[in-house]
Design a protein around this motif. Structure first.
Motif, PDB file in Angstrom:
ATOM      1  N   PHE A 243      -2.433  -5.127   8.880  1.00 29.69           N
ATOM      2  CA  PHE A 243      -3.105  -5.523  10.123  1.00 29.69           C
ATOM      3  C   PHE A 243      -2.150  -6.058  11.185  1.00 29.69           C
ATOM      4  CE2 PHE A 243      -6.483  -6.324   6.828  1.00 29.69           C
ATOM      5  CZ  PHE A 243      -7.185  -5.172   7.088  1.00 29.69           C
ATOM      6  N   ASN A 244      -1.144  -6.812  10.786  1.00 28.09           N
ATOM      7  CA  ASN A 244      -0.244  -7.428  11.774  1.00 28.09           C
ATOM      8  C   ASN A 244       1.007  -6.597  12.025  1.00 28.09           C
ATOM      9  OD1 ASN A 244      -2.078  -9.540  11.915  1.00 28.09           O
ATOM     10  ND2 ASN A 244      -0.985 -10.767  10.418  1.00 28.09           N
ATOM     11  N   GLN A 245       1.619  -6.101  10.966  1.00 28.98           N
ATOM     12  CA  GLN A 245       2.855  -5.331  11.131  1.00 28.98           C
ATOM     13  C   GLN A 245       2.600  -3.855  11.394  1.00 28.98           C
ATOM     14  OE1 GLN A 245       5.732  -6.095   7.978  1.00 28.98           O
ATOM     15  NE2 GLN A 245       4.823  -8.110   7.645  1.00 28.98           N
ATOM     16  N   ARG A 246       1.425  -3.376  11.000  1.00 26.80           N
ATOM     17  CA  ARG A 246       1.069  -1.968  11.141  1.00 26.80           C
ATOM     18  C   ARG A 246       2.086  -1.050  10.453  1.00 26.80           C
ATOM     19  NH1 ARG A 246      -2.521  -0.656  15.419  1.00 26.80           N
ATOM     20  NH2 ARG A 246      -4.176  -2.181  15.387  1.00 26.80           N
ATOM     21  N   ASP A 247       2.534  -1.469   9.282  1.00 23.76           N
ATOM     22  CA  ASP A 247       3.495  -0.687   8.504  1.00 23.76           C
ATOM     23  C   ASP A 247       2.712   0.067   7.425  1.00 23.76           C
ATOM     24  OD1 ASP A 247       5.477   0.336   6.857  1.00 23.76           O
ATOM     25  OD2 ASP A 247       6.732  -1.461   7.003  1.00 23.76           O
ATOM     26  N   TYR A 248       2.239   1.256   7.772  1.00 20.66           N
ATOM     27  CA  TYR A 248       1.370   2.024   6.884  1.00 20.66           C
ATOM     28  C   TYR A 248       2.073   2.472   5.614  1.00 20.66           C
ATOM     29  CZ  TYR A 248      -1.567   1.909  10.974  1.00 20.66           C
ATOM     30  OH  TYR A 248      -2.317   1.470  12.044  1.00 20.66           O
ATOM     31  N   ALA A 249       3.317   2.854   5.718  1.00 14.92           N
ATOM     32  CA  ALA A 249       4.058   3.289   4.526  1.00 14.92           C
ATOM     33  C   ALA A 249       4.189   2.129   3.536  1.00 14.92           C
ATOM     34  CB  ALA A 249       5.423   3.835   4.919  1.00 14.92           C
ATOM     35  N   ALA A 250       4.550   0.958   4.036  1.00 14.85           N
ATOM     36  CA  ALA A 250       4.670  -0.211   3.152  1.00 14.85           C
ATOM     37  C   ALA A 250       3.302  -0.639   2.637  1.00 14.85           C
ATOM     38  CB  ALA A 250       5.346  -1.357   3.887  1.00 14.85           C
ATOM     39  N   ALA A 251       2.264  -0.497   3.451  1.00 13.91           N
ATOM     40  CA  ALA A 251       0.919  -0.915   3.043  1.00 13.91           C
ATOM     41  C   ALA A 251       0.386  -0.073   1.889  1.00 13.91           C
ATOM     42  CB  ALA A 251      -0.027  -0.845   4.241  1.00 13.91           C
ATOM     43  N   GLU A 252       0.835   1.164   1.772  1.00 15.29           N
ATOM     44  CA  GLU A 252       0.360   2.018   0.680  1.00 15.29           C
ATOM     45  C   GLU A 252       0.616   1.404  -0.686  1.00 15.29           C
ATOM     46  OE1 GLU A 252       1.828   6.000   0.991  1.00 15.29           O
ATOM     47  OE2 GLU A 252       0.548   6.433   2.730  1.00 15.29           O
ATOM     48  N   ARG A 253       1.658   0.618  -0.820  1.00 16.94           N
ATOM     49  CA  ARG A 253       1.958   0.040  -2.133  1.00 16.94           C
ATOM     50  C   ARG A 253       0.992  -1.085  -2.509  1.00 16.94           C
ATOM     51  NH1 ARG A 253       5.590  -4.710  -2.070  1.00 16.94           N
ATOM     52  NH2 ARG A 253       6.122  -5.128   0.092  1.00 16.94           N
TER      53      ARG A 253
ATOM     54  N   ARG B   2      -5.490   2.441  12.633  1.00 13.34           N
ATOM     55  CA  ARG B   2      -4.756   3.252  13.617  1.00 13.34           C
ATOM     56  C   ARG B   2      -5.528   3.407  14.928  1.00 13.34           C
ATOM     57  NH1 ARG B   2      -3.057   6.143   8.765  1.00 13.34           N
ATOM     58  NH2 ARG B   2      -0.776   6.123   8.687  1.00 13.34           N
ATOM     59  N   THR B   3      -6.864   3.344  14.880  1.00 13.68           N
ATOM     60  CA  THR B   3      -7.666   3.527  16.097  1.00 13.68           C
ATOM     61  C   THR B   3      -7.810   2.242  16.906  1.00 13.68           C
ATOM     62  OG1 THR B   3      -9.812   3.032  15.055  1.00 13.68           O
ATOM     63  CG2 THR B   3      -9.036   5.333  14.965  1.00 13.68           C
ATOM     64  N   LEU B   4      -7.444   1.106  16.328  1.00 12.78           N
ATOM     65  CA  LEU B   4      -7.578  -0.175  17.024  1.00 12.78           C
ATOM     66  C   LEU B   4      -6.319  -0.476  17.838  1.00 12.78           C
ATOM     67  CD1 LEU B   4      -9.289  -2.220  14.180  1.00 12.78           C
ATOM     68  CD2 LEU B   4     -10.348  -1.269  16.245  1.00 12.78           C
ATOM     69  N   PRO B   5      -6.444  -1.286  18.876  1.00 12.38           N
ATOM     70  CA  PRO B   5      -5.273  -1.599  19.713  1.00 12.38           C
ATOM     71  C   PRO B   5      -4.143  -2.233  18.901  1.00 12.38           C
ATOM     72  CG  PRO B   5      -7.290  -2.433  20.724  1.00 12.38           C
ATOM     73  CD  PRO B   5      -7.656  -1.972  19.351  1.00 12.38           C
ATOM     74  N   PRO B   6      -2.907  -2.043  19.341  1.00 15.35           N
ATOM     75  CA  PRO B   6      -1.758  -2.632  18.633  1.00 15.35           C
ATOM     76  C   PRO B   6      -1.744  -4.154  18.700  1.00 15.35           C
ATOM     77  CG  PRO B   6      -1.047  -1.561  20.658  1.00 15.35           C
ATOM     78  CD  PRO B   6      -2.498  -1.241  20.489  1.00 15.35           C
ATOM     79  N   THR B   7      -2.631  -4.729  19.493  1.00 17.41           N
ATOM     80  CA  THR B   7      -2.726  -6.188  19.596  1.00 17.41           C
ATOM     81  C   THR B   7      -3.566  -6.803  18.471  1.00 17.41           C
ATOM     82  OG1 THR B   7      -4.574  -5.875  21.111  1.00 17.41           O
ATOM     83  CG2 THR B   7      -2.396  -6.245  22.092  1.00 17.41           C
ATOM     84  N   LEU B   8      -4.135  -5.965  17.611  1.00 13.89           N
ATOM     85  CA  LEU B   8      -4.937  -6.469  16.492  1.00 13.89           C
ATOM     86  C   LEU B   8      -4.117  -7.447  15.652  1.00 13.89           C
ATOM     87  CD1 LEU B   8      -7.535  -6.242  14.673  1.00 13.89           C
ATOM     88  CD2 LEU B   8      -6.215  -4.593  13.337  1.00 13.89           C
TER      89      LEU B   8
END
Length: 133
Positions: A21-31, A56-62
């Protein structure tokens, strides 16, 4: 389950939420999320892919701000605030997660808009010690 395992589960959830949610690191989040992740939320499409697509559809300010977090065995509940999602009020959430094999396996949530001081019948904030600005 030992208090050590419950502490590890709480740390896992906090790191997972920050990563996605904060870093938006999808690759790292998969683990952190099981490939077989079960989603019970009425607001999110099924599985890990449904959750990642929503973010991914929400603003980067999430931003996710954790508050109280409790663990009971393989279950963790986080009372938190989601802000910066492009709506007038932040969401206050109780996210309930089941941990299996060291990853987030299942999720339920309860969401509501955060009340301002003028809207609060109790006169108390819904999250933390102060009302939103």
């Amino acid at each position: 389950m030992s208090s050590t395992a419950e502490a590890a589960n709480k740390a896992l959830v906090l790191e997972a939420f920050d990563t996605l949610f904060n870093q938006r690191d999808y690759a790292a989040a998969e683990r952190f999320w099981s490939p077989d992740y079960i989603q019970h939320s009425a607001h999110i499409a099924p599985g890990r892919d449904g959750l990642f697509h929503l973010i991914r559809t929400l603003p980067p300010t999430l931003r996710h701000e954790p508050g109280v977090i409790v663990a009971d065995g393989d279950y963790v509940i986080v009372h938190g605030r989601f802000s910066g999602h492009g709506r007038a009020a932040a969401w206050i959430a109780a996210d309930i997660l089941r941990i299996a094999d060291g990853v987030l396996a299942e999720h339920w949530d309860v969401l509501q808009d955060e009340a301002s001081e003028a809207e609060s019948q109790s006169g108390l904030p819904m999250f933390g010690n102060s009302f939103p600005r």
